[in-house]
Design an enzyme around this catalytic site. Structure first.
Site, PDB file in Angstrom:
ATOM      1  N   GLY A   1       0.790  -1.232   0.000  1.00  0.00           N
ATOM      2  CA  GLY A   1       0.000   0.000   0.000  1.00  0.00           C
ATOM      3  C   GLY A   1       0.813   1.268   0.000  1.00  0.00           C
TER       4      GLY A   1
ATOM      5  N   TYR B   1      -2.660  -1.225 -11.838  1.00  0.00           N
ATOM      6  CA  TYR B   1      -4.121  -1.204 -11.825  1.00  0.00           C
ATOM      7  C   TYR B   1      -4.718  -0.564 -13.065  1.00  0.00           C
ATOM      8  CZ  TYR B   1      -3.108  -2.558  -7.094  1.00  0.00           C
ATOM      9  OH  TYR B   1      -2.603  -3.220  -6.002  1.00  0.00           O
TER      10      TYR B   1
ATOM     11  N   ARG C   1      -9.771   3.956 -13.077  1.00  0.00           N
ATOM     12  CA  ARG C   1      -9.489   4.515 -11.751  1.00  0.00           C
ATOM     13  C   ARG C   1     -10.061   5.924 -11.561  1.00  0.00           C
ATOM     14  NH1 ARG C   1      -5.071   5.722 -10.055  1.00  0.00           N
ATOM     15  NH2 ARG C   1      -5.356   5.141  -7.878  1.00  0.00           N
TER      16      ARG C   1
ATOM     17  N   TYR D   1     -12.282   6.093  -8.358  1.00  0.00           N
ATOM     18  CA  TYR D   1     -11.700   6.756  -7.188  1.00  0.00           C
ATOM     19  C   TYR D   1     -11.520   8.262  -7.343  1.00  0.00           C
ATOM     20  CZ  TYR D   1      -9.988   1.903  -6.790  1.00  0.00           C
ATOM     21  OH  TYR D   1      -9.886   0.549  -6.760  1.00  0.00           O
TER      22      TYR D   1
ATOM     23  N   CYS E   1     -19.364   5.791 -23.924  1.00  0.00           N
ATOM     24  CA  CYS E   1     -20.635   6.500 -23.800  1.00  0.00           C
ATOM     25  C   CYS E   1     -21.018   6.685 -22.338  1.00  0.00           C
ATOM     26  CB  CYS E   1     -21.726   5.747 -24.566  1.00  0.00           C
ATOM     27  SG  CYS E   1     -21.411   5.685 -26.337  1.00  0.00           S
ATOM     28  N   GLU E   2     -20.173   7.388 -21.612  1.00  0.00           N
ATOM     29  CA  GLU E   2     -20.386   7.712 -20.203  1.00  0.00           C
ATOM     30  C   GLU E   2     -19.855   9.112 -19.936  1.00  0.00           C
ATOM     31  OE1 GLU E   2     -21.779   5.849 -17.874  1.00  0.00           O
ATOM     32  OE2 GLU E   2     -21.877   3.888 -18.860  1.00  0.00           O
TER      33      GLU E   2
ATOM     34  N   PRO F   1       5.002  -4.731  -1.674  1.00  0.00           N
ATOM     35  CA  PRO F   1       4.785  -3.598  -2.583  1.00  0.00           C
ATOM     36  C   PRO F   1       4.359  -4.078  -3.960  1.00  0.00           C
ATOM     37  CG  PRO F   1       7.118  -4.054  -2.392  1.00  0.00           C
ATOM     38  CD  PRO F   1       6.425  -4.979  -1.427  1.00  0.00           C
ATOM     39  N   GLY F   2       3.449  -3.367  -4.575  1.00  0.00           N
ATOM     40  CA  GLY F   2       3.030  -3.664  -5.942  1.00  0.00           C
ATOM     41  C   GLY F   2       3.053  -2.385  -6.754  1.00  0.00           C
ATOM     42  N   ARG F   3       2.115  -1.485  -6.439  1.00  0.00           N
ATOM     43  CA  ARG F   3       2.029  -0.190  -7.120  1.00  0.00           C
ATOM     44  C   ARG F   3       3.367   0.558  -7.062  1.00  0.00           C
ATOM     45  NH1 ARG F   3      -2.770   3.114  -6.879  1.00  0.00           N
ATOM     46  NH2 ARG F   3      -3.392   1.777  -5.150  1.00  0.00           N
TER      47      ARG F   3
END
EC number: 4.1.1.20
Length: 450
Positions: free
Chosen positions: A258, A401, A340, A344, A371-372, A301-303
């Site tokens: 994180g 992600y 994302r 978020y 179409c949003e 750790p990833g991100r």
């Protein structure tokens, strides 16, 4: 004197070294280059949108973790970005790998990752996933519910090492979607109410399960290292209580990942050196206070490894200014390759990637093709006022992600993933085609074209 110094307006490129891959630079034509490759060449060969991954940057960030935390086991969080090639990079660099689905596990196995170096996560693992993981011999399974304890006890044929996921009760104060250390959420067992202790008892009652430690994760985009210090203190106190109650001294503590990375200028970032100091002091203090032997520490750790190694390329399709409103720059991707922003409210840094321009900047909103109304790439960012259809845009910090969360919304195929290194490109994942999408439709008698 550099080109950027000669031509200050190259600031349009937005090449903040904290946000872009470490090999990013501008060539003599003002083109953004990564890994020694002009991004215009990537776009010409693979079309757009395309994810681009800087292999050198990815590996360098791993080595920074290893240098800053020499006594800590580092396990890469595969959910941030995973392919067979990336799994091989992880193994080559000496890291473990955590997975949270049968698909991620299969990817790791296809890459030849040693099962003993794999950790299986997930709050709702299916019986098949648990059975397969145990049969393969993954190093650790993180138990997340009472049912998993019962199922594993009835299915495993050899003694299986497990960790117990605990909610430490540490609030990072972030978006609810990325806050996982507080009691009222779906992951793990709370310390409060003896839920974690009851789960420990259940596991210890199963001779085929070997409980070696505790696991926790307090959330994502955590910039304050003292929050990890608080977490360690609470987890060590629980481990000491488990020793008192059950006579078992657990040797392992996994505090998850994180770690915060910046997406736009001024965003906070977890300082690795300070993080190392905090966890060392916290472990020493907590273990001394509880007279508890220091456990082996794992982080995930990833991100923090993959995010800044990746960028996304888009082609500008249209530019539209509404009277008295915003200027919209529409591109050929959107929320299907980057959800994302919609999920978020994430913010991104965007640069013109194909040319130098002396035109002053203008404030625009980069939007997607779907179409949003919420299909936005980046709101109110600065781009050259002469941005026009055909231009190439690069969006920074999309290595985590994005590929892993992409969808085929509006029946738009997912982008390819291309690695760059030492002036060469290598496609890791090909573009998803219309034929791929239609192949899953059971009532399509034949494709309408060859």
């Amino acid at each position: 004197m550099t080109l950027s110094e000669l031509l200050p307006s190259l600031g349009h490129a937005g090449l903040d070294r904290q946000l872009w891959p470490s090999t990013t630079h501008l060539d003599e034509l003002g083109r953004v280059c990564i890994g020694g490759v002009p991004l215009t060449e990537v776009a010409d060969e693979f079309r757009t949108p395309t994810y681009v991954l800087d292999e050198q940057d990815f590996r360098t960030r791993i080595r920074r973790y290893q240098s800053a935390l020499p006594g800590v086991s580092i396990v890469y969080a595969g959910k941030s970005l995973l392919t067979t090639t990336i799994a091989r990079w992880i193994a080559q660099e000496g890291l473990g790998l955590d997975v949270c689905s049968g698909g991620e596990l299969a990817t790791a196995m296809a890459a030849g990752v040693d099962p003993a170096r794999i950790i299986l996560h997930g709050n709702a693992k299916t019986p098949d996933e648990l059975r397969d993981a145990a049969a393969i011999g993954v190093g650790r399974i993180v138990v997340d519910s009472p049912l998993e304890i019962a199922f594993l006890a009835g299915q495993v044929r050899a003694r299986q090492t497990v960790l117990l996921r605990v909610i430490p009760g540490v609030d990072i104060g972030g978006h609810p979607a990325v806050t996982t250390g507080v009691d009222d959420q779906k992951f793990g067992f709370t310390i409060a109410g003896d839920r974690a202790r009851d789960a420990v008892q259940r596991i210890l009652n199963q001779p085929c399960l070997s409980l070696t430690g505790l696991h926790c994760h307090i959330g994502s985009q955590v910039a304050d290292p003292t929050l990890y210090g608080q977490t360690i203190a609470r987890m060590i106190a629980l481990m000491a209580d488990i020793r008192t109650r059950f006579g078992v001294t657990l040797p392992d503590l996994d505090i998850g990942g994180g770690h915060a990375v910046p997406y736009v200028a001024g965003d906070p970032e977890l300082n690795l050196a300070r993080f190392a100091e905090v966890i060392e002091h916290s472990l020493e203090s907590a273990c001394t206070a509880a007279d508890f032997p220091r456990p082996a520490l794992t982080i995930e750790p990833g991100r923090a490894i993959s995010a800044r190694a990746g960028i996304t390329l888009y082609r500008v399709v249209a530019v539209k200014s509404q009277p008295g409103g915003r200027t919209f720059v529409a591109v050929d991707g959107g929320m299907s390759d980057n959800p994302r922003v919609a999920l978020y409210g994430a913010k991104y840094t965007v640069a013109l990637a194909n040319r130098h321009t002396a035109t002053p900047s203008a404030t625009v909103t980069v939007v997607g093709r779907h179409c949003e109304a919420g299909d936005v790439i980046a709101r109110d960012v600065e781009l050259p006022a002469d941005v026009h259809p055909g231009d190439l845009l690069a969006v920074a910090c999309t290595g985590a992600y994005h590929h892993s969360m992409a969808s085929s919304y509006n029946m738009v195929g997912r982008p390819p993933l291309v690695a760059v290194a030492e002036g060469r490109c290598r496609q890791l994942i090909r573009r998803e085609t219309i034929a791929d999408l239609l192949s899953r439709d059971c009532d399509v008698p034949s494709l309408p074209w060859g």
